[in-house]
Design an enzyme around this catalytic site. Sequence first.
Site, PDB file in Angstrom:
ATOM      1  NE  ARG A   3      -3.036   0.086   3.258  1.00  0.00           N
ATOM      2  CZ  ARG A   3      -3.402   0.164   4.392  1.00  0.00           C
ATOM      3  NH1 ARG A   3      -3.343  -0.844   5.133  1.00  0.00           N
ATOM      4  NH2 ARG A   3      -4.003   1.256   4.622  1.00  0.00           N
ATOM      5  CG  ASP A   5       1.400   6.947   3.024  1.00  0.00           C
ATOM      6  OD1 ASP A   5       0.751   5.946   3.310  1.00  0.00           O
ATOM      7  OD2 ASP A   5       2.345   7.317   3.727  1.00  0.00           O
ATOM      8  CE1 TYR A  63       7.975   2.772  -0.894  1.00  0.00           C
ATOM      9  CE2 TYR A  63       9.112   0.829   0.063  1.00  0.00           C
ATOM     10  CZ  TYR A  63       8.036   1.279  -0.394  1.00  0.00           C
ATOM     11  OH  TYR A  63       6.977   0.680  -0.044  1.00  0.00           O
ATOM     12  NE  ARG A 150       5.816  10.641   3.766  1.00  0.00           N
ATOM     13  CZ  ARG A 150       4.226  10.917   4.011  1.00  0.00           C
ATOM     14  NH1 ARG A 150       3.569   9.953   3.862  1.00  0.00           N
ATOM     15  NH2 ARG A 150       3.771  12.009   4.513  1.00  0.00           N
TER      16      ARG A 150
END
Length: 197
Positions: A3, A5, A63, A150
């Site tokens: 998933r 954001d 990422y 993040r």
Amino acid sequence: CGRTDSGVHASGYVCNFETSSAVPCDRLPYALNTFLPEDIVCVNAECVPDDFSASYSAKAKTYRYTIDNSTFSDVFMQRFAWHYKYDLDVDKMHRAAQAFLGEHDFSAFCASGGSVVDHVRTIYEISVKRDGDIIVFTVCGNGFLYNMVRIMVGTLICVNEGKIKKGTIKDIIEQKDRTKAGITVVPDGLYLNKVFY
């Protein structure tokens, strides 16, 4: 395969599905792209075993977080990078980031609201590099918690600003206290880059 954001991007997202379609596998991207919205593109398709899961069969993910470190923001990157105009010491951030390597309980780097109970993850590679005004934070691990990347980037920003001493990232990990880690940076600069199976 996971998933994301709102505002986060993917340059290597993977999904799987069952189909009774007669369209050959190598032609599926052409068929799918006819129906997909213009901001989503299927670039490849292949047949997999019945027990394959895009999510649960993943061994690792990479990422990338992109920062536009120019004085004035690049209007063409506004949705695809975080504009941070203040000086960033990339070498200092890269050295501090090495504390994330290895297997740790990353509870301090997980936003509230996640449903995952086990917060132990392994980070295999991590780097912070500059190319002109663009700074790229890259991390590869066996899995990531809600907002983990993040928060990691936000913590390195706080190290850069002197709000967190670079040697204390290990302590923050050990304390498992979210309030000790840095800010959660905006989603715009985050990309799921690659999934490994």
